[in-house]
Design a protein around this motif. Structure first.
Motif, PDB file in Angstrom:
ATOM      1  N   THR A  31      84.297  96.529  49.111  1.00 17.46           N
ATOM      2  CA  THR A  31      83.743  96.111  47.821  1.00 17.46           C
ATOM      3  C   THR A  31      82.231  96.198  47.832  1.00 17.46           C
ATOM      4  OG1 THR A  31      83.703  94.315  46.196  1.00 17.46           O
ATOM      5  CG2 THR A  31      83.653  93.675  48.498  1.00 17.46           C
ATOM      6  N   GLY A  32      81.657  96.508  46.684  1.00 15.30           N
ATOM      7  CA  GLY A  32      80.206  96.622  46.574  1.00 15.30           C
ATOM      8  C   GLY A  32      79.836  97.222  45.239  1.00 15.30           C
ATOM      9  N   GLY A  33      78.558  97.300  44.988  1.00 17.35           N
ATOM     10  CA  GLY A  33      78.069  97.857  43.741  1.00 17.35           C
ATOM     11  C   GLY A  33      78.214  99.366  43.682  1.00 17.35           C
ATOM     12  N   SER A  34      77.849  99.911  42.535  1.00 20.96           N
ATOM     13  CA  SER A  34      77.945 101.351  42.339  1.00 20.96           C
ATOM     14  C   SER A  34      76.984 102.079  43.272  1.00 20.96           C
ATOM     15  CB  SER A  34      77.617 101.688  40.883  1.00 20.96           C
ATOM     16  OG  SER A  34      77.614 103.079  40.673  1.00 20.96           O
ATOM     17  N   GLY A  35      77.475 103.162  43.882  1.00 19.80           N
ATOM     18  CA  GLY A  35      76.628 103.979  44.736  1.00 19.80           C
ATOM     19  C   GLY A  35      76.399 103.451  46.134  1.00 19.80           C
ATOM     20  N   THR A  36      77.192 102.472  46.566  1.00 15.61           N
ATOM     21  CA  THR A  36      76.989 101.907  47.904  1.00 15.61           C
ATOM     22  C   THR A  36      77.834 102.591  48.973  1.00 15.61           C
ATOM     23  OG1 THR A  36      78.630 100.189  47.374  1.00 15.61           O
ATOM     24  CG2 THR A  36      76.305  99.637  47.051  1.00 15.61           C
ATOM     25  N   ALA A 145      84.549  97.746  42.694  1.00 14.07           N
ATOM     26  CA  ALA A 145      83.237  97.221  42.332  1.00 14.07           C
ATOM     27  C   ALA A 145      83.393  95.768  41.925  1.00 14.07           C
ATOM     28  CB  ALA A 145      82.637  98.038  41.192  1.00 14.07           C
ATOM     29  N   ARG A 146      82.296  95.060  41.889  1.00 17.15           N
ATOM     30  CA  ARG A 146      82.345  93.643  41.556  1.00 17.15           C
ATOM     31  C   ARG A 146      82.268  93.399  40.053  1.00 17.15           C
ATOM     32  NH1 ARG A 146      78.041  92.041  46.299  1.00 17.15           N
ATOM     33  NH2 ARG A 146      79.451  92.374  48.057  1.00 17.15           N
ATOM     34  N   TRP A 147      82.281  94.462  39.278  1.00 17.14           N
ATOM     35  CA  TRP A 147      82.211  94.348  37.833  1.00 17.14           C
ATOM     36  C   TRP A 147      83.119  95.408  37.227  1.00 17.14           C
ATOM     37  CZ3 TRP A 147      80.203  90.726  34.789  1.00 17.14           C
ATOM     38  CH2 TRP A 147      80.099  90.996  33.415  1.00 17.14           C
ATOM     39  N   PRO A 148      83.887  95.120  36.182  1.00 18.87           N
ATOM     40  CA  PRO A 148      83.918  93.869  35.434  1.00 18.87           C
ATOM     41  C   PRO A 148      84.687  92.772  36.160  1.00 18.87           C
ATOM     42  CG  PRO A 148      85.546  95.382  34.577  1.00 18.87           C
ATOM     43  CD  PRO A 148      84.783  96.144  35.627  1.00 18.87           C
ATOM     44  N   PRO A 149      84.611  91.524  35.675  1.00 19.91           N
ATOM     45  CA  PRO A 149      85.363  90.436  36.319  1.00 19.91           C
ATOM     46  C   PRO A 149      86.859  90.739  36.330  1.00 19.91           C
ATOM     47  CG  PRO A 149      83.755  89.571  34.755  1.00 19.91           C
ATOM     48  CD  PRO A 149      83.782  91.056  34.556  1.00 19.91           C
ATOM     49  N   HIS A 150      87.488  90.423  37.430  1.00 20.12           N
ATOM     50  CA  HIS A 150      88.898  90.746  37.582  1.00 20.12           C
ATOM     51  C   HIS A 150      89.766  89.625  36.997  1.00 20.12           C
ATOM     52  CE1 HIS A 150      87.161  93.743  40.061  1.00 20.12           C
ATOM     53  NE2 HIS A 150      86.893  92.942  41.064  1.00 20.12           N
ATOM     54  N   THR A 151      90.871  90.021  36.394  1.00 23.07           N
ATOM     55  CA  THR A 151      91.807  89.059  35.819  1.00 23.07           C
ATOM     56  C   THR A 151      93.127  89.155  36.575  1.00 23.07           C
ATOM     57  OG1 THR A 151      92.516  90.708  34.182  1.00 23.07           O
ATOM     58  CG2 THR A 151      90.728  89.216  33.549  1.00 23.07           C
ATOM     59  N   PRO A 152      93.974  88.100  36.517  1.00 25.02           N
ATOM     60  CA  PRO A 152      95.267  88.144  37.206  1.00 25.02           C
ATOM     61  C   PRO A 152      96.114  89.278  36.615  1.00 25.02           C
ATOM     62  CG  PRO A 152      94.715  85.918  36.508  1.00 25.02           C
ATOM     63  CD  PRO A 152      93.728  86.825  35.849  1.00 25.02           C
ATOM     64  N   VAL A 164      91.067  92.420  54.759  1.00 23.95           N
ATOM     65  CA  VAL A 164      89.824  92.220  55.502  1.00 23.95           C
ATOM     66  C   VAL A 164      88.666  92.740  54.652  1.00 23.95           C
ATOM     67  CG1 VAL A 164      88.546  92.799  57.591  1.00 23.95           C
ATOM     68  CG2 VAL A 164      91.029  92.450  57.691  1.00 23.95           C
ATOM     69  N   PRO A 165      87.646  91.920  54.379  1.00 25.47           N
ATOM     70  CA  PRO A 165      86.539  92.389  53.544  1.00 25.47           C
ATOM     71  C   PRO A 165      85.588  93.309  54.295  1.00 25.47           C
ATOM     72  CG  PRO A 165      86.147  90.132  54.244  1.00 25.47           C
ATOM     73  CD  PRO A 165      87.510  90.498  54.754  1.00 25.47           C
ATOM     74  N   VAL A 166      85.207  94.382  53.660  1.00 24.70           N
ATOM     75  CA  VAL A 166      84.212  95.315  54.191  1.00 24.70           C
ATOM     76  C   VAL A 166      83.191  95.556  53.097  1.00 24.70           C
ATOM     77  CG1 VAL A 166      83.775  97.658  55.008  1.00 24.70           C
ATOM     78  CG2 VAL A 166      85.813  96.431  55.781  1.00 24.70           C
ATOM     79  N   VAL A 167      81.927  95.330  53.409  1.00 21.71           N
ATOM     80  CA  VAL A 167      80.843  95.529  52.446  1.00 21.71           C
ATOM     81  C   VAL A 167      79.956  96.651  52.967  1.00 21.71           C
ATOM     82  CG1 VAL A 167      78.896  94.482  51.241  1.00 21.71           C
ATOM     83  CG2 VAL A 167      80.931  93.099  51.783  1.00 21.71           C
ATOM     84  N   PRO A 168      79.891  97.780  52.256  1.00 20.66           N
ATOM     85  CA  PRO A 168      79.023  98.867  52.728  1.00 20.66           C
ATOM     86  C   PRO A 168      77.572  98.438  52.789  1.00 20.66           C
ATOM     87  CG  PRO A 168      80.519  99.617  50.995  1.00 20.66           C
ATOM     88  CD  PRO A 168      80.611  98.116  51.037  1.00 20.66           C
ATOM     89  N   ALA A 169      76.839  99.020  53.740  1.00 19.01           N
ATOM     90  CA  ALA A 169      75.413  98.734  53.853  1.00 19.01           C
ATOM     91  C   ALA A 169      74.688  99.270  52.633  1.00 19.01           C
ATOM     92  CB  ALA A 169      74.836  99.369  55.121  1.00 19.01           C
TER      93      ALA A 169
END
Length: 220
Positions: A31-36, A145-152, A164-169
């Protein structure tokens, strides 16, 4: 996009892949922003999984199909012989059953990119699969991506404790600077360069001698 400064993330994905090749089950969320570099990490995982003899199933969600029932699940099942022939939108096990059968013979890696746009029916299927990974022997990898907010049920899927969470540098900010000389060339700098102040032409000579002449011509 290259994988510079993503060695730790790649190493983690390879360890998860090793576990699946040994017959275990794993889940990961990139997970991460656009272009990460989320897609680049999934592509790297797909190549390594293919080299290890795993069956790689991929899907990419998109806003245009966010309301299409089983749009993402249908992409995954399209590579499974007869897998999507009788899939019903209201059956959360539509994805689990055929993938479990495939994993009995070889490692299976399921990759979903842009998962934030997953349709509701596919999200339920992936959530059902995620809760039963131990019995399926599958590596499930989602990138969102972290947007838009996720719904059930998508929010429940992406927040599942098995992932397992992985966040790109973050990308290194780069600027271009000019290097003068007989062999002038461009060079890349990993940090922004601050330009030196340039004195006006009228005081250039005196500045080089360590003094500055004021408006009246006297030295300061």
């Amino acid at each position: 996009m290259d994988l510079v400064r993503r060695e730790q993330q790649i190493a983690l994905l390879e360890r998860l892949l090793d576990d699946v090749v040994r017959g275990e089950a794993r889940g990961v969320r990139v997970t991460g922003g656009s272009g990460t570099g989320k897609s680049a990490l999934l592509d790297a995982l797909a190549r390594r999984a293919g080299d290890r003899g795993a069956l790689v199933l991929t899907a990419r969600a998109c806003p245009a199909e966010a309301r299409l029932p089983l749009g993402v699940a249908g992409q995954l099942l399209s590579a499974v012989p007869g897998g999507g022939a009788e899939a019903a939108p209201d059956d959360p096990a539509a994805l689990h059953a055929p993938l479990r059968d495939l994993a009995a013979g070889r490692p299976v890696v399921v990759l979903v990119d842009d998962a934030q746009h997953t349709d509701e029916a596919s999200a339920r299927c992936l959530l059902y699969l995620c809760g039963r990974l131990a019995s399926a022997g599958i590596l499930l990898a989602l990138a969102d991506a972290r947007w838009p907010p996720h719904t059930p049920p998508l929010a429940e899927l992406l927040g599942h404790p098995r992932l397992v969470p992985v966040v790109p540098a973050r990308r290194t900010r780069r600027t271009t600077a000019w290097r003068s000389g007989p062999n002038a060339s461009w060079r890349r700098s990993s940090t922004p360069t601050r330009p030196r102040p340039v004195p006006p032409p009228s005081c250039a000579r005196c500045c080089t001698r360590g003094r500055h002449r004021g408006p009246a011509g006297g030295a300061n």
